[in-house]
Design an enzyme around this catalytic site. Structure first.
Site, PDB file in Angstrom:
ATOM      1  N   LYS A   5       0.806  -1.223   0.000  1.00  0.00           N
ATOM      2  CA  LYS A   5       0.000   0.000   0.000  1.00  0.00           C
ATOM      3  C   LYS A   5       0.839   1.272   0.000  1.00  0.00           C
ATOM      4  O   LYS A   5       0.465   2.270  -0.640  1.00  0.00           O
ATOM      5  CB  LYS A   5      -0.948  -0.001   1.199  1.00  0.00           C
ATOM      6  CG  LYS A   5      -1.981  -1.110   1.136  1.00  0.00           C
ATOM      7  CD  LYS A   5      -2.982  -1.009   2.276  1.00  0.00           C
ATOM      8  CE  LYS A   5      -3.974  -2.149   2.211  1.00  0.00           C
ATOM      9  NZ  LYS A   5      -5.080  -1.996   3.182  1.00  0.00           N
ATOM     10  N   ASP A  27      -9.645   2.536   2.114  1.00  0.00           N
ATOM     11  CA  ASP A  27      -9.568   2.087   3.512  1.00  0.00           C
ATOM     12  C   ASP A  27     -10.022   3.215   4.441  1.00  0.00           C
ATOM     13  O   ASP A  27     -10.712   2.993   5.434  1.00  0.00           O
ATOM     14  CB  ASP A  27      -8.125   1.715   3.882  1.00  0.00           C
ATOM     15  CG  ASP A  27      -7.699   0.372   3.301  1.00  0.00           C
ATOM     16  OD1 ASP A  27      -8.580  -0.448   3.002  1.00  0.00           O
ATOM     17  OD2 ASP A  27      -6.481   0.163   3.136  1.00  0.00           O
TER      18      ASP A  27
END
Length: 516
Positions: free
Chosen positions: A300, A338
């Site tokens: 990420k 997220d």
């Protein structure tokens, strides 16, 4: 128009009776043909066993008798093995698979007796690497020259980017209308070569009946191939989406996204990509139809540097969990869902706790402890800070905690300091590490005795649904928010970005609660 890619169930069984039973199961599950791995039979007797297996077969059959020197189980006399394969042809087998190393002699021995509808598969297996495009092309030519009706090449990946060489070879063979080709890359990194076989023109793809019954590394089960990935619906123009991560086998994203895509009738499939190096993966898989990726652990943060453009929110967070290929110019655009999924779920949890669903900023002024300083930790820290929380970062290494804390503008702690950290009541705890994830379900990032200072506990882990952390928080009378809720919300946002359509929220939520 090319014939559809066939689905072949490879059968590994100790007895002819077991193998015959499994043929019926494969037919019931929708297989087009089966591979009989004679080298798996405990006491193989060619004449009676082949007669039994072939006489009442419910599907077309490939007969394979793989020797040890080519990755199989047979270690006996070579002439006896070749005699058994010739007998299989005479008894009506639809296909026989013979290794390139033994093919010349075998082809010469059957040239007069070869039935009209019989097809010979000549195969080559490389258990170390995937050769270059030039070497694969030469190998295809050698296999064709020996008299193969179908070329079969199986290789091993050093990196998932190796799979693209097999894709290119399959597409080349189809474009040049050469002998049909079966091409696959073995192992978990090569799984996508089996799942996307129809997109690139492969003659067939192999699967197993059940987990643990694979005849080669990386075979999916027939249930996953037919129902999860819907391989019969994959065409050359099918859009490919997927999860980039390491590991990826635990993820439920393929279950949810494929169900959502199917529910709205989009011609797309979502697959897992086991990726070691993100930059090399994105460079290799630059096909226009590879339209979007979910980005998981540990990529990420790296994803920020691999995108052509990054959404301002993702840039502030310092992590990307969604990459979309812009159709107009092919550029990769990075986003972070997220942040949306986790913070909105935690906010709703606080609203429920205080009994006021109208409050705009339920996190305002609260101490918000984030465990972990990776991509998910950055998303939670940024999101909580933006909502008015006083954020504290706890990490295994103080350097990692301090680096994130400085970028967000908050305090840092060592992991081990959490148990004595209790400045006030009413705090929120958010675990963003993989501690407690399957298979390590007995682990927890913080002792149960230290949970009493928190008003709410959140865990980003969603496999299992209830982690040890959440279970112990409940036992302590503390409200919890599961990673499942974050998973649902971030996935819905990803669906919007991937497809340009509103996510089917009710369907996705219902599916997750029933299946994940």
């Amino acid at each position: 128009m090319k014939d559809p890619t066939l689905v072949c169930a490879s059968l590994v069984a100790p007895s002819p009776e077991d193998m015959a039973r499994e043929m019926g199961i494969a037919a019931d599950h929708g297989a087009d043909l089966v591979e009989l791995r004679l080298d798996s039979l405990a006491s193989f007797n060619p004449r009676p066993h082949l007669h039994f297996l072939l006489k009442h077969r419910p599907l077309p059959v490939i007969v394979t008798f793989r020797p040890k020197w080519e990755g199989g189980e047979y270690e006996g006399d070579e002439n006896w093995r070749l005699d058994a394969l010739r007998l299989a042809m005479e008894f009506g087998a639809d296909y026989v698979d013979i290794e390139l190393q033994a093919a010349q002699e075998f082809v010469e021995s059957i040239s007069v007796k070869k039935p009209e509808n019989f097809k010979l598969i000549v195969s080559s297996h490389n258990y170390q690497t995937t050769p270059s495009i030039e070497e694969l092309g030469n190998l295809v030519s050698r296999i064709q020259a020996v008299g193969a009706d179908i070329v079969k090449i199986a290789t091993s990946p050093v990196d998932i980017s190796d799979v693209t060489r097999m894709f290119k070879m399959l597409a080349h063979c189809q474009e040049e209308q050469q002998v049909p080709m079966i091409g696959m890359v073995m192992g978990e990194r090569g799984l996508v070569s089996r799942l996307l076989c129809p997109k690139f023109g492969g003659y067939l793809t192999f699967c197993s009946l059940n987990i643990g019954k694979e005849s080669a590394p990386g075979q999916p089960t027939i249930t996953d191939l037919m129902n999860l990935y819907r391989i019969k619906q994959i065409r050359t123009d099918t859009m490919v989406l997927g999860l980039i991560g390491k590991p990826v086998g635990h993820s439920k994203s393929p279950l949810l996204h494929n169900a959502a895509l199917n529910s709205v009738g989009i011609n797309a499939v979502y697959v897992p990509f086991l990726v070691d190096d993100l930059a090399s993966f994105l460079k290799a898989f630059s096909y226009p139809d590879f339209a979007g990726f979910s980005v998981g652990i540990p990529h990420k943060v790296t994803a920020i540097t691999c995108c052509d453009e990054v959404d301002p929110i993702a840039k502030c967070i310092g992590a990307v969990n969604t990459i979309v290929r812009r159709p107009s110019d092919g550029k990769l655009i990075g986003y972070n869902t997220d942040y949306v999924g986790a913070i909105s779920a935690i906010e709703d949890g606080i609203r429920g706790l205080i009994g006021d669903h109208s409050i705009e900023l339920p996190l305002d002024g609260r101490i918000f402890v984030v465990i972990g300083a990776g991509g998910a930790g950055k998303a939670l820290a940024y999101g909580a800070k933006a909502k008015g929380a006083r954020v504290v970062i706890a990490n295994r290494t103080y350097a990692g905690a301090k680096a994130l804390a400085e970028s967000v503008g908050c305090d840092a702690l060592l992991f081990t300091e959490l148990e004595s950290f209790n400045p006030e009541k009413g705090m929120v705890l958010a675990n963003t590490t993989s501690v407690g994830m399957q298979p390590n379900v007995h682990d927890t990032p913080i002792a149960k005795s230290a949970l009493g200072h928190y008003d709410l506990v959140f865990d980003a882990v969603y496999t299992p649904k209830e982690t040890r952390l959440l279970r112990e928080a409940k036992e302590s009378g503390i409200p919890v928010v599961s990673g499942v809720e974050m998973f649902i919300r971030q996935a819905m946002k990803q669906f919007d970005l991937f497809t340009g359509l509103p996510a089917p929220e009710e369907m996705m939520r219902d599916f997750v609660m029933k299946n994940i």
